[in-house]
Design a protein around this motif. Sequence first.
Motif, PDB file in Angstrom:
ATOM      1  N   PRO A  55      -5.069   0.722  11.680  1.00 14.86           N
ATOM      2  CA  PRO A  55      -4.993   0.562  10.227  1.00 14.86           C
ATOM      3  C   PRO A  55      -4.361   1.774   9.567  1.00 14.86           C
ATOM      4  O   PRO A  55      -5.047   2.598   8.986  1.00 14.86           O
ATOM      5  N   LEU A  56      -3.043   1.877   9.637  1.00 15.62           N
ATOM      6  CA  LEU A  56      -2.359   3.070   9.144  1.00 15.62           C
ATOM      7  C   LEU A  56      -1.600   2.777   7.860  1.00 15.62           C
ATOM      8  O   LEU A  56      -1.007   1.718   7.720  1.00 15.62           O
ATOM      9  N   TYR A  57      -1.648   3.734   6.953  1.00 18.57           N
ATOM     10  CA  TYR A  57      -0.803   3.640   5.759  1.00 18.57           C
ATOM     11  C   TYR A  57       0.522   4.294   6.099  1.00 18.57           C
ATOM     12  O   TYR A  57       0.598   5.497   6.308  1.00 18.57           O
ATOM     13  N   LEU A  58       1.553   3.467   6.136  1.00 22.13           N
ATOM     14  CA  LEU A  58       2.828   3.950   6.663  1.00 22.13           C
ATOM     15  C   LEU A  58       3.508   4.950   5.732  1.00 22.13           C
ATOM     16  O   LEU A  58       4.405   5.661   6.142  1.00 22.13           O
ATOM     17  N   ASP A  59       3.070   5.000   4.466  1.00 17.55           N
ATOM     18  CA  ASP A  59       3.732   5.907   3.527  1.00 17.55           C
ATOM     19  C   ASP A  59       3.090   7.286   3.497  1.00 17.55           C
ATOM     20  O   ASP A  59       3.529   8.151   2.748  1.00 17.55           O
ATOM     21  N   MET A  60       2.049   7.500   4.298  1.00 18.84           N
ATOM     22  CA  MET A  60       1.392   8.800   4.290  1.00 18.84           C
ATOM     23  C   MET A  60       1.800   9.613   5.515  1.00 18.84           C
ATOM     24  O   MET A  60       2.174   9.052   6.542  1.00 18.84           O
ATOM     25  N   TYR A 103      -3.162  11.244   5.874  1.00 20.23           N
ATOM     26  CA  TYR A 103      -3.941  10.090   6.304  1.00 20.23           C
ATOM     27  C   TYR A 103      -5.312  10.511   6.832  1.00 20.23           C
ATOM     28  O   TYR A 103      -6.336   9.955   6.452  1.00 20.23           O
ATOM     29  N   PHE A 147      -7.496  11.592   4.121  1.00 15.71           N
ATOM     30  CA  PHE A 147      -8.002  10.424   3.389  1.00 15.71           C
ATOM     31  C   PHE A 147      -9.186   9.807   4.127  1.00 15.71           C
ATOM     32  O   PHE A 147     -10.232   9.524   3.536  1.00 15.71           O
ATOM     33  N   VAL A 148      -9.012   9.618   5.444  1.00 15.78           N
ATOM     34  CA  VAL A 148     -10.096   9.020   6.229  1.00 15.78           C
ATOM     35  C   VAL A 148     -11.338   9.911   6.168  1.00 15.78           C
ATOM     36  O   VAL A 148     -12.465   9.433   6.042  1.00 15.78           O
TER      37      VAL A 148
END
Lengths: 320, 238
Positions: free
Chosen positions: A84-89, A94, A97-98
């Motif tokens: 579950p990765l945010y590709l823009d970070m 990331y 954030f986690v």
Amino acid sequence: MIEVKNLSKSYGSKLAVDDVSFSVGDGEILGFLGPNGAGKSTTMNMLTGYISSSGGQALICGEDILENPIGAKKNIGYLPEMPPLYLDMTVREYLNFVYSLKKCRMPKRSHLGEICELTKIEDVNDRVIGNLSKGYRQRVGLAQALVGNPPVLILDEPTVGLDPKQIIEIRTLIKKLGRNHTMILSSHILSEVQAVCDRVVVIDKGKLVADDTAENLSHKLSADNKLIMQIEGAENEVRTLLGGIPRVVSVRMLREIEKGVFEYELDTEEGADIRREAFKRLAARNYPILLMKNNELSLEEIFLRLTAGEFRAEDGGAAV
Amino acid sequence: MNAIFKREFLSYFTSPLGYVFLAVFYGFSGLFLWMNCLSAGSADMSGVFVMMFYVILLIIPVLTMRTMAEEKRRRTDQLTLTSPVSLFGLIMGKFLAAYALFMCAAAILLVYAAFIASAVGRTESVFSWTAFWGNFVGLALMGGVFTSAGIFISNLTENQMIAAIGSIGVNILLCMFDMINNFVTVDVLKSIISGLSVFYRYYEFTLGIFSFKNVLFFVSIIVIFNFLTMRFVERRRV
């Protein structure tokens, strides 16, 4: 540590997971095995509270995932099938954030640094996740699961998409983590499960078909009345020789391995051990035995047998 | 909630989305200011607010289209929904992030007002700050309604485009009650529909009528949409 009781999940009339029960002890690594579409990911999603169950119960460190979701989720690190990765970070953003998402309290810098070192992603720390290769993304996903050092790790096919070197690295890492984590690891690659897991749960079409150690499974299902031999020498003579041994039911030549060397499969009566007798007779005639082994099933074969429906666990208990 | 808010808000600026949104808002509000006030020599900014209503109706859906849809498509909801965060915190974080960006855009109107007030100060006419604040609160509430509706629609699909078009549709529908009312002949129905009319209540703000009833109405709609989003996320997991 993890207690799963009669867990079920139905989508309309389709039963994706049917009355599955098992438990994972403290510090144990459990392999979760099954063909594609068997319900592995569904079960894991229920364990982590991503989807709710239609019936049954899942306890993580004594907390019911449905009744006290926040308490239970605190103890879980989850790597889903698709990380579950945010590709823009960037990787650093990331993980930060986690870290705050999981409301961690440990010293941030050193904790995240440790994780990056473990998963070997320090050199991509400042790169945007969208630009990373599949292998790196998988490792960032694993790093994400480790944030907050949760006692329970649930990893859904963690080595998918990695190259052989990375697979070995991740397996070593998983073994290392297994020392102080309770882990469930799903896979359809059996050698992987064999390599890292203490125990194996096999699931097929939503049902639990086996729950045992890999060795036990192999032993219980193996055909101990079969013997594989490789012998150098004329095929006909060797066959008559072997066939003449008492309690041998049949001799079959499987293939010619190299010039003059043949592989045979011997069927014997239940409980008969003819190895010594075979050696004596062949030695007397000067036929060298190049290989002799009991035909133990590999996990692959066990798996195929189990999922072909030959064996069924009774009441979700011990298998076979 | 803080983590979600921060990530969401910053994500608007890692893509062009946030910048484009601000640029469009600033551009159009400037244009309307020039048309209504500067070129007409008027100190009444109500016209600007009426026009901005249509602009935000179209651009807020673009802001909110990816909030939930993208998470579903990229499966990042597997991270957020399996973290020790309440659903309320999750949805509020997203709502407040989008809303905060909208307020950053709306804040330019304060600058315009200050500018006009100071320009007007040197003449005999007056700039009514009360009328301005009425308008501003109206726009802020309207933005909240569109944001919460947009997030709700975004949650129904995995496709951003569908989310955007769907939300624009919902926004237009929300504002069409008055028009629909012209064709309704039953009196009871007519009064119910006009009671639900979003545009009419917004229009009252632009006329300088500040009624607490209207504020409550908008706030309830925002709460209802956010509540529905939460329910739908919950329901999908069953």
